[in-house]
Design a protein around this motif. Structure first.
Motif, PDB file in Angstrom:
ATOM      1  N   PRO A  27       0.863  -1.071  -0.424  1.00  0.00           N
ATOM      2  CA  PRO A  27      -0.298  -0.062  -0.422  1.00  0.00           C
ATOM      3  C   PRO A  27       0.730   1.105   0.151  1.00  0.00           C
ATOM      4  CG  PRO A  27      -0.919  -1.541   1.011  1.00  0.00           C
ATOM      5  CD  PRO A  27       0.315  -2.025   1.267  1.00  0.00           C
ATOM      6  N   VAL A  45      -3.861  -3.406 -11.119  1.00  0.00           N
ATOM      7  CA  VAL A  45      -4.583  -3.222 -10.242  1.00  0.00           C
ATOM      8  C   VAL A  45      -6.007  -3.834  -9.306  1.00  0.00           C
ATOM      9  CG1 VAL A  45      -5.074  -0.486  -8.910  1.00  0.00           C
ATOM     10  CG2 VAL A  45      -3.769  -0.429 -10.381  1.00  0.00           C
ATOM     11  N   GLU A  46      -6.592  -3.823 -10.101  1.00  0.00           N
ATOM     12  CA  GLU A  46      -7.819  -4.385  -9.307  1.00  0.00           C
ATOM     13  C   GLU A  46      -7.307  -5.545  -9.305  1.00  0.00           C
ATOM     14  OE1 GLU A  46     -10.703  -3.075  -8.918  1.00  0.00           O
ATOM     15  OE2 GLU A  46     -10.567  -0.853  -9.842  1.00  0.00           O
ATOM     16  N   TRP A  83      -4.826  -6.911  -8.502  1.00  0.00           N
ATOM     17  CA  TRP A  83      -3.816  -6.482  -7.227  1.00  0.00           C
ATOM     18  C   TRP A  83      -4.692  -6.276  -5.510  1.00  0.00           C
ATOM     19  CZ3 TRP A  83       0.082  -2.860  -9.008  1.00  0.00           C
ATOM     20  CH2 TRP A  83       1.720  -3.959  -9.456  1.00  0.00           C
ATOM     21  N   LYS A  84      -5.619  -5.601  -6.260  1.00  0.00           N
ATOM     22  CA  LYS A  84      -6.735  -5.235  -4.570  1.00  0.00           C
ATOM     23  C   LYS A  84      -7.444  -6.235  -4.388  1.00  0.00           C
ATOM     24  CE  LYS A  84     -10.507  -3.035  -5.314  1.00  0.00           C
ATOM     25  NZ  LYS A  84     -11.768  -1.275  -5.850  1.00  0.00           N
ATOM     26  N   GLN A  85      -8.026  -7.027  -5.324  1.00  0.00           N
ATOM     27  CA  GLN A  85      -8.928  -8.379  -5.129  1.00  0.00           C
ATOM     28  C   GLN A  85      -7.601  -9.200  -4.163  1.00  0.00           C
ATOM     29  OE1 GLN A  85     -11.947  -8.550  -5.070  1.00  0.00           O
ATOM     30  NE2 GLN A  85     -11.981  -6.702  -6.321  1.00  0.00           N
ATOM     31  N   MET A 118      -6.230  -8.138  -0.907  1.00  0.00           N
ATOM     32  CA  MET A 118      -7.386  -7.760   0.540  1.00  0.00           C
ATOM     33  C   MET A 118      -7.840  -9.888   0.608  1.00  0.00           C
ATOM     34  SD  MET A 118      -7.618  -4.416   0.902  1.00  0.00           S
ATOM     35  CE  MET A 118      -9.324  -4.918   1.952  1.00  0.00           C
ATOM     36  N   LEU A 126      -7.347   0.766   3.124  1.00  0.00           N
ATOM     37  CA  LEU A 126      -7.151  -0.147   2.334  1.00  0.00           C
ATOM     38  C   LEU A 126      -7.418   0.259   0.343  1.00  0.00           C
ATOM     39  CD1 LEU A 126      -5.451  -3.020   3.936  1.00  0.00           C
ATOM     40  CD2 LEU A 126      -3.904  -1.536   2.608  1.00  0.00           C
ATOM     41  N   LEU A 127      -8.472   0.291   0.438  1.00  0.00           N
ATOM     42  CA  LEU A 127      -9.679   0.108  -0.761  1.00  0.00           C
ATOM     43  C   LEU A 127      -9.207   1.584  -1.211  1.00  0.00           C
ATOM     44  CD1 LEU A 127     -12.608  -2.134   0.910  1.00  0.00           C
ATOM     45  CD2 LEU A 127     -11.077  -2.910  -1.084  1.00  0.00           C
ATOM     46  N   THR A 179      -7.345   3.155  -1.590  1.00  0.00           N
ATOM     47  CA  THR A 179      -5.720   3.515  -1.740  1.00  0.00           C
ATOM     48  C   THR A 179      -5.678   2.977  -3.557  1.00  0.00           C
ATOM     49  OG1 THR A 179      -4.684   3.747  -0.014  1.00  0.00           O
ATOM     50  CG2 THR A 179      -3.332   2.815  -1.979  1.00  0.00           C
ATOM     51  N   PHE A 180      -6.081   1.433  -3.283  1.00  0.00           N
ATOM     52  CA  PHE A 180      -5.509   0.407  -5.089  1.00  0.00           C
ATOM     53  C   PHE A 180      -7.173   1.751  -5.609  1.00  0.00           C
ATOM     54  CE2 PHE A 180      -4.085  -2.945  -1.541  1.00  0.00           C
ATOM     55  CZ  PHE A 180      -3.840  -3.459  -2.882  1.00  0.00           C
ATOM     56  N   ASP A 181      -8.212   2.029  -4.997  1.00  0.00           N
ATOM     57  CA  ASP A 181      -9.642   2.182  -6.105  1.00  0.00           C
ATOM     58  C   ASP A 181      -8.640   3.640  -6.943  1.00  0.00           C
ATOM     59  OD1 ASP A 181     -10.529   0.288  -5.736  1.00  0.00           O
ATOM     60  OD2 ASP A 181     -12.043   1.581  -4.427  1.00  0.00           O
TER      61      ASP A 181
END
Length: 132
Positions: free
Chosen positions: A51, A76-77, A79-81, A84, A108-109, A111-113
């Motif tokens: 992050p 990025v999406e 990576w987020k999945q 998390m 965290l959400l 940041t990824f978004d």
């Protein structure tokens, strides 16, 4: 090499340097995400550093300087999945203080978004979104 202004990031050399810096941040995230998921747990180095790297990428990209490279939004999406999922599995074992888990999840959400949104807004600009 060309110079188009007096700012620190207003030359081809500066853009090349910024590309190297952002590529390093992205590469570190990509390697962490491809590695052992245990290393992404909430109390592990990459669970904290991923992050941080993403936030740095966002802050750099938000300046609009040439050379600031971001991964593709779909990367990025993904990576987020993955991140998390590991975070959710590991955070309760740390006995977080009341409210911390919810606040940290939201951050965290976000940041990824934000990085994904920045990557989407830069899509179509030459060299702005390599397929990391």
């Amino acid at each position: 090499m060309g110079t188009w202004g007096s700012g620190n990031f207003e030359s081809d050399t500066a853009a090349d340097h910024l590309s190297i810096v952002t590529a390093r941040l992205v590469t570190e995230v990509a390697q962490a995400m491809a590695g052992d998921p245990v290393e992404l747990e909430a109390d592990e180095y990459w669970g904290v550093a991923v992050p941080c790297n993403l936030e740095l990428l966002y802050l750099i990209a938000a300046q609009g300087h040439a050379g600031a490279e971001l991964p593709q939004p779909q990367v990025v999406e993904a990576w987020k999945q993955a991140f998390m999922a590991v975070w959710e599995r590991s955070v309760d074992g740390l006995d977080p203080a009341p409210g911390f888990k919810e606040e940290r999840r939201a951050r965290l959400l976000e940041t990824f978004d934000r990085v994904a949104a920045a990557a989407r807004s830069r899509a179509g600009r030459p060299g702005a979104a390599p397929a990391w």
